[in-house]
Design an enzyme around this catalytic site. Sequence first.
Site, PDB file in Angstrom:
ATOM      1  N   SER A 118       3.085  14.338  -6.179  1.00  0.00           N
ATOM      2  CA  SER A 118       3.293  14.581  -7.728  1.00  0.00           C
ATOM      3  C   SER A 118       1.860  15.514  -7.991  1.00  0.00           C
ATOM      4  O   SER A 118       2.059  16.677  -8.840  1.00  0.00           O
ATOM      5  CB  SER A 118       3.047  13.298  -8.371  1.00  0.00           C
ATOM      6  OG  SER A 118       2.049  12.605  -7.891  1.00  0.00           O
TER       7      SER A 118
ATOM      8  N   ASP B 267       0.997   0.484  -3.214  1.00  0.00           N
ATOM      9  CA  ASP B 267       2.234  -0.020  -3.677  1.00  0.00           C
ATOM     10  C   ASP B 267       2.431  -1.472  -3.179  1.00  0.00           C
ATOM     11  O   ASP B 267       3.290  -2.085  -3.939  1.00  0.00           O
ATOM     12  CB  ASP B 267       3.272   0.972  -3.539  1.00  0.00           C
ATOM     13  CG  ASP B 267       2.844   2.284  -4.323  1.00  0.00           C
ATOM     14  OD1 ASP B 267       2.460   2.151  -5.306  1.00  0.00           O
ATOM     15  OD2 ASP B 267       3.501   3.239  -3.765  1.00  0.00           O
TER      16      ASP B 267
HETATM   17  N1  NMX Z   1       8.885   1.441   7.023  1.00  0.00           N
HETATM   18  C1  NMX Z   1       9.616   1.946   8.186  1.00  0.00           C
HETATM   19  N2  NMX Z   1       9.781   3.044   8.736  1.00  0.00           N
HETATM   20  C2  NMX Z   1       8.286   3.785   8.248  1.00  0.00           C
HETATM   21  C3  NMX Z   1       7.516   3.445   7.403  1.00  0.00           C
HETATM   22  C4  NMX Z   1       7.602   2.242   6.624  1.00  0.00           C
HETATM   23  N3  NMX Z   1       6.950   1.637   5.786  1.00  0.00           N
HETATM   24  N4  NMX Z   1       6.504   4.286   7.008  1.00  0.00           N
HETATM   25  C5  NMX Z   1       6.645   5.365   8.058  1.00  0.00           C
HETATM   26  N5  NMX Z   1       8.111   4.959   8.672  1.00  0.00           N
HETATM   27  C6  NMX Z   1       8.561   5.937   9.798  1.00  0.00           C
HETATM   28  C7  NMX Z   1       9.050   7.254   8.950  1.00  0.00           C
HETATM   29  O1  NMX Z   1      10.324   7.130   8.417  1.00  0.00           O
HETATM   30  C8  NMX Z   1       9.179   7.968  10.197  1.00  0.00           C
HETATM   31  O2  NMX Z   1      10.575   7.817  10.931  1.00  0.00           O
HETATM   32  P1  NMX Z   1      11.475   8.982  11.467  1.00  0.00           P
HETATM   33  O3  NMX Z   1      10.419   9.387  12.498  1.00  0.00           O
HETATM   34  O4  NMX Z   1      12.518   8.392  12.016  1.00  0.00           O
HETATM   35  O5  NMX Z   1      11.704   9.927  10.447  1.00  0.00           O
HETATM   36  C9  NMX Z   1       7.971   7.517  11.239  1.00  0.00           C
HETATM   37  O6  NMX Z   1       7.947   6.159  10.643  1.00  0.00           O
HETATM   38  C10 NMX Z   1       6.787   8.250  11.122  1.00  0.00           C
HETATM   39  O7  NMX Z   1       6.388   8.258   9.879  1.00  0.00           O
HETATM   40  P2  NMX Z   1       4.805   8.546   9.578  1.00  0.00           P
HETATM   41  O8  NMX Z   1       4.345   9.912  10.156  1.00  0.00           O
HETATM   42  O9  NMX Z   1       3.893   7.328   9.957  1.00  0.00           O
HETATM   43  O10 NMX Z   1       4.700   8.604   8.015  1.00  0.00           O
HETATM   44  P3  NMX Z   1       5.237   9.729   6.864  1.00  0.00           P
HETATM   45  O11 NMX Z   1       4.049  10.420   6.858  1.00  0.00           O
HETATM   46  O12 NMX Z   1       6.162  10.685   7.552  1.00  0.00           O
HETATM   47  O13 NMX Z   1       5.511   8.994   5.579  1.00  0.00           O
HETATM   48  C11 NMX Z   1       5.188   7.773   3.874  1.00  0.00           C
HETATM   49  C12 NMX Z   1       4.743   8.587   4.934  1.00  0.00           C
HETATM   50  C13 NMX Z   1       4.225   6.983   2.722  1.00  0.00           C
HETATM   51  C14 NMX Z   1       6.423   8.411   3.060  1.00  0.00           C
HETATM   52  C15 NMX Z   1       6.036   6.343   4.623  1.00  0.00           C
HETATM   53  O14 NMX Z   1       5.119   5.614   5.427  1.00  0.00           O
HETATM   54  C16 NMX Z   1       6.699   5.617   4.121  1.00  0.00           C
HETATM   55  O15 NMX Z   1       8.234   5.785   3.657  1.00  0.00           O
HETATM   56  N6  NMX Z   1       6.366   4.321   3.509  1.00  0.00           N
HETATM   57  C17 NMX Z   1       7.154   3.405   2.766  1.00  0.00           C
HETATM   58  C18 NMX Z   1       7.290   3.973   1.320  1.00  0.00           C
HETATM   59  C19 NMX Z   1       5.803   3.725   0.709  1.00  0.00           C
HETATM   60  O16 NMX Z   1       5.415   2.844   0.484  1.00  0.00           O
HETATM   61  N7  NMX Z   1       5.461   5.007   0.000  1.00  0.00           N
HETATM   62  C20 NMX Z   1       4.508   4.764  -1.037  1.00  0.00           C
HETATM   63  C21 NMX Z   1       3.191   5.859  -0.644  1.00  0.00           C
HETATM   64  C22 NMX Z   1       2.131   5.615  -1.263  1.00  0.00           C
HETATM   65  N8  NMX Z   1       2.190   6.079  -2.851  1.00  0.00           N
HETATM   66  O17 NMX Z   1       1.458   5.349  -3.483  1.00  0.00           O
HETATM   67  O18 NMX Z   1       2.897   7.193  -3.039  1.00  0.00           O
END
Ligand code: NMX
Length: 407
Positions: A194, A345
């Site tokens: 954002s 969150d």
């Molecule tokens: N549950 C399951 N899988 C996960 C999660 C999770 N909580 N977090 C990361 N992964 C997966 C991710 O989808 C990726 O999978 P693939 O290789 O199949 O694409 C893999 O782990 C590596 O991801 P990361 O490098 O650890 O994380 P990335 O930087 O890509 O994403 C988030 C960061 C925050 C988008 C991710 O951790 C996520 O989707 N978390 C859950 C949603 C969430 O809580 N978002 C809120 C963030 C904070 N906010 O306030 O905005």
Amino acid sequence: MVTETSDLDANKGIAYRHLSLYEVNTKLPKAPGGSVALPEGAFWLLVTGEEPSAEEVKGMTEELHKRATIPANVMTTIDSLPKETHPMTQLSVAMLALQKDSKFFKKYQEGMKKDDYWSYALEDCLDVVAKVPIIAAKIYRRTFHDGKLPEYDPKLDWAANFAQMLGINQSEDFKEAMRLYLMLHADHEGGNVSAHATHLVGSALSDPYYAWAAGLCGLAGPLHGLANQECLSWLLDVQKQLGGQKPTKERWALSKMLVVFGNSSHSEDLMTDFANKTLKEGKVIPGFGHAVLRNTDPRYMLEREFALKHCTEDPLFQLVDSCYQAIPPVLLKQGKVKNPFPNVDAHSGQLMHFYNLKEQNFYTVVFAVSRTLGVMAQYIWSRAVSLPIERPKSLPLDELMILAKKH
Ligand code: NMX
Ligand code: MLT
């Protein structure tokens, strides 16, 4: 990217102008009788880089009160949307409806000099901060209640007034929870979706209303701001799996012991099962992981400390607490997540729910009210230091492959 207002350390979490959130919460002025830093003080810090005195925060609150009026046409625009429109959509539309009164836009049309950009940006940004909680409360009342909006109370601070305008809980504790929430979600450096979207759109010299409307659309995504809504839904689903029974203290104590002592009967633990099921379905576990953080989010820890003081008996808090123990090992075992620990969150929804703000679709709007402080502070600085238009070069995949081979 260059962002003046805050900086995110992968292990220590966010610092507002080099002050950790714990320092911000301890050092900045509080409401009378309160123990949480006032968010408008955090805004002062983010904008000026200086810790405000109690007098300065009072002045800021008064300044915001002066600007806290919503043109009738904006209220009509909101009322013209179907009630089932997602509250984040309503907020984005309202932000664009407010744009008509942008001082930056008007001055630009009149031929404003570059050196003056920051001062009209500041004018608009203060207006946006002052107006956003009223708009948010209006959206809440019309979407989930009778549409009647409680009177604005200029005797209250920015967050307390927002809390009372929601019209569901007039307790001091809810006001204090709201101050904490709005203080600690205010800024998360410049690269989050954002803030980055706001910066990108602002870099075209679109005014703060246009820019934040774009940012709000990014905040509405489930991997970003919508995660707190998703996280609460996930927790409530877990609760439902308990068969609607209220978990006993013993059950939670046992569940925690099993996790803490690394008991091999993990798979029997409800949370672990549920987390595994979510992963098997190819979904993310909301509230866990982060693009930059590699440790538990200090915002989560501050909310946890608040909950430990105010609501340890809440079954949902106990569930959040069990997730805090149970989910990181599941994510670690899966092996691909870079950060298995909770982000903010994972806790925010529980606090809102405890104080009777139960409509999950509204949670991202509360996040947005807070984040307005950070993105507006960033906007002012981007214009003050004349940051250029953001226009990264892009390449087709085959050219990237050639480049990769060369290196
Ligand atoms: N549950 C399951 N899988 C996960 C999660 C999770 N909580 N977090 C990361 N992964 C997966 C991710 O989808 C990726 O999978 P693939 O290789 O199949 O694409 C893999 O782990 C590596 O991801 P990361 O490098 O650890 O994380 P990335 O930087 O890509 O994403 C988030 C960061 C925050 C988008 C991710 O951790 C996520 O989707 N978390 C859950 C949603 C969430 O809580 N978002 C809120 C963030 C904070 N906010 O306030 O905005
Ligand atoms: C935020 O507060 O913006 C989130 O933690 C996401 C991020 O920093 O990328």
